[in-house]
Write a protein that holds these residues in place. Structure first.
Motif, PDB file in Angstrom:
ATOM      1  N   ASP A   1       0.932  -1.106  -0.163  1.00  0.00           N
ATOM      2  CA  ASP A   1      -0.074  -0.320  -0.014  1.00  0.00           C
ATOM      3  C   ASP A   1       0.632   1.303   0.226  1.00  0.00           C
ATOM      4  O   ASP A   1       0.442   1.826  -0.650  1.00  0.00           O
ATOM      5  CB  ASP A   1      -0.527  -0.037   1.318  1.00  0.00           C
ATOM      6  N   ALA A   2       1.663   0.911   0.909  1.00  0.00           N
ATOM      7  CA  ALA A   2       2.961   2.567   0.481  1.00  0.00           C
ATOM      8  C   ALA A   2       3.577   3.043  -0.750  1.00  0.00           C
ATOM      9  O   ALA A   2       3.552   3.541  -1.229  1.00  0.00           O
ATOM     10  CB  ALA A   2       3.725   2.310   1.476  1.00  0.00           C
TER      11      ALA A   2
ATOM     12  N   ARG B   1       2.530   1.989  -3.844  1.00  0.00           N
ATOM     13  CA  ARG B   1       1.141   2.256  -4.618  1.00  0.00           C
ATOM     14  C   ARG B   1       0.984   3.956  -3.983  1.00  0.00           C
ATOM     15  O   ARG B   1       0.215   4.889  -5.131  1.00  0.00           O
ATOM     16  CB  ARG B   1      -0.087   1.473  -4.038  1.00  0.00           C
ATOM     17  N   ALA B   2       0.859   4.364  -2.841  1.00  0.00           N
ATOM     18  CA  ALA B   2       0.565   5.637  -2.710  1.00  0.00           C
ATOM     19  C   ALA B   2       1.592   6.313  -3.076  1.00  0.00           C
ATOM     20  O   ALA B   2       1.595   7.371  -3.501  1.00  0.00           O
ATOM     21  CB  ALA B   2       0.434   5.528  -1.229  1.00  0.00           C
ATOM     22  N   LEU B   3       2.866   5.816  -2.981  1.00  0.00           N
ATOM     23  CA  LEU B   3       4.633   6.349  -3.616  1.00  0.00           C
ATOM     24  C   LEU B   3       3.576   6.233  -5.362  1.00  0.00           C
ATOM     25  O   LEU B   3       4.793   7.131  -5.689  1.00  0.00           O
ATOM     26  CB  LEU B   3       5.548   5.459  -3.057  1.00  0.00           C
TER      27      LEU B   3
ATOM     28  N   GLY C   1       1.445   6.900  -7.034  1.00  0.00           N
ATOM     29  CA  GLY C   1       0.852   7.369  -7.231  1.00  0.00           C
ATOM     30  C   GLY C   1       1.193   9.769  -6.783  1.00  0.00           C
ATOM     31  O   GLY C   1       0.481  10.056  -7.859  1.00  0.00           O
ATOM     32  N   GLU C   2       1.804   9.144  -6.145  1.00  0.00           N
ATOM     33  CA  GLU C   2       2.121  11.043  -5.895  1.00  0.00           C
ATOM     34  C   GLU C   2       3.681  11.206  -6.920  1.00  0.00           C
ATOM     35  O   GLU C   2       3.721  12.078  -7.452  1.00  0.00           O
ATOM     36  CB  GLU C   2       3.022  10.543  -4.366  1.00  0.00           C
TER      37      GLU C   2
ATOM     38  N   ALA D   1       0.853   4.442 -11.935  1.00  0.00           N
ATOM     39  CA  ALA D   1       0.252   4.550 -10.701  1.00  0.00           C
ATOM     40  C   ALA D   1       0.085   3.140 -10.835  1.00  0.00           C
ATOM     41  O   ALA D   1      -0.096   2.133 -10.003  1.00  0.00           O
ATOM     42  CB  ALA D   1      -0.048   5.459  -9.852  1.00  0.00           C
TER      43      ALA D   1
ATOM     44  N   GLY E   1       0.108  -0.847  -8.845  1.00  0.00           N
ATOM     45  CA  GLY E   1      -0.838  -1.519  -7.802  1.00  0.00           C
ATOM     46  C   GLY E   1      -1.124  -2.063  -8.757  1.00  0.00           C
ATOM     47  O   GLY E   1      -1.559  -3.487  -7.657  1.00  0.00           O
TER      48      GLY E   1
END
Length: 247
Positions: A46-47, A49-51, A53-54, A60, A64
């Protein structure tokens, strides 16, 4: 996506068909430039995936979809600070060679003559990718796809062509060899089809490649300064060539 075992991960570099992408930036670049990524692992998916997205929203969704949870400590000798790694298929060598040999070329090929420092070679690959060079080829026993070179190249081996050659299998084109006794580069225009050759960090251009050169070229340097770092020399030369064309 099939999950690969720890043994497959550990044997990837030795087999040569798969490439370890160490860290998020290596994964990001490889995906952007069309790598066939077979497995992506992270301690905290999850971290990652967040990275993505940013920092890389363009890939992304793919990150994911690919990433799965795994204990990276069982797969790698050291874990990248971004906590993610991947395995990708190494590009087809014959297709890469065809790109190097294609005429007319629209960008130079960087030739590294017997380089010794793995990190420097990776830095040169990053430069070549950024400047849009046709490729980076090495002479000597250093493998330009060594895991440490790929790590230093941040996945940008997939954005250019990287291979190892012999002096009699160099791509076609006029050979410009960087040498302290050469003509000042500021007096020259480097053609798009040039081979830009750089010697080893310690010994410079080998006698056989120097004899093969069509032009000897020097970089400006104040007296009593002995040399530039390899990647710095490549950057200065590619910048003088001109870099990627504006659309």
């Amino acid at each position: 996506m099939s999950e690969l075992s720890g043994r497959e991960w550990q044997g990837a570099a030795e087999r040569g068909d798969l490439v370890v992408l160490d860290g998020f930036h290596a994964l990001k670049h490889a995906l952007r430039f069309g790598a066939d990524v077979r497995d992506v692992v992270a301690g905290d998916p999850d971290a990652v995936r967040a990275l993505a997205g940013e920092l890389a929203p363009d890939v992304a969704d793919e990150v994911g979809r690919l990433v799965r949870r795994a204990d990276l400590r069982t797969l790698l000798p050291r874990v990248h600070p971004t906590g993610v790694a991947a395995l990708a298929v190494r590009p087809d060598r014959a297709a890469g060679r065809a790109r190097l040999d294609r005429q007319p070329r629209t960008a130079p090929v960087v030739v590294l003559d017997n380089p010794r420092n793995l990190g420097n070679v990776g830095a040169v690959v990053r430069l070549a990718a950024g400047f849009g060079a046709t490729g980076v080829v090495t002479r000597g026993d250093l493998d330009p796809w060594h895991p440490n070179v790929v790590r230093a190249g941040a996945g940008l081996h997939y954005a250019t062509t990287v291979d190892r050659v012999e002096i009699d299998t160099l791509p076609a084109g006029p050979l410009y060899a960087l040498d302290p006794e050469g003509e000042d580069i500021r007096a020259l225009a480097l053609p798009d089809d040039a081979l830009l050759a750089f010697g080893s960090e310690r010994h410079g251009i080998s006698p056989e490649l120097r004899a093969r050169a069509d032009h000897l070229v020097s970089l400006p340097m104040r007296p009593q300064v002995s040399s530039y770092n390899l990647a710095t020399s490549v950057a200065m030369t590619l910048f003088h060539w001109g870099g990627p064309r504006a659309d």
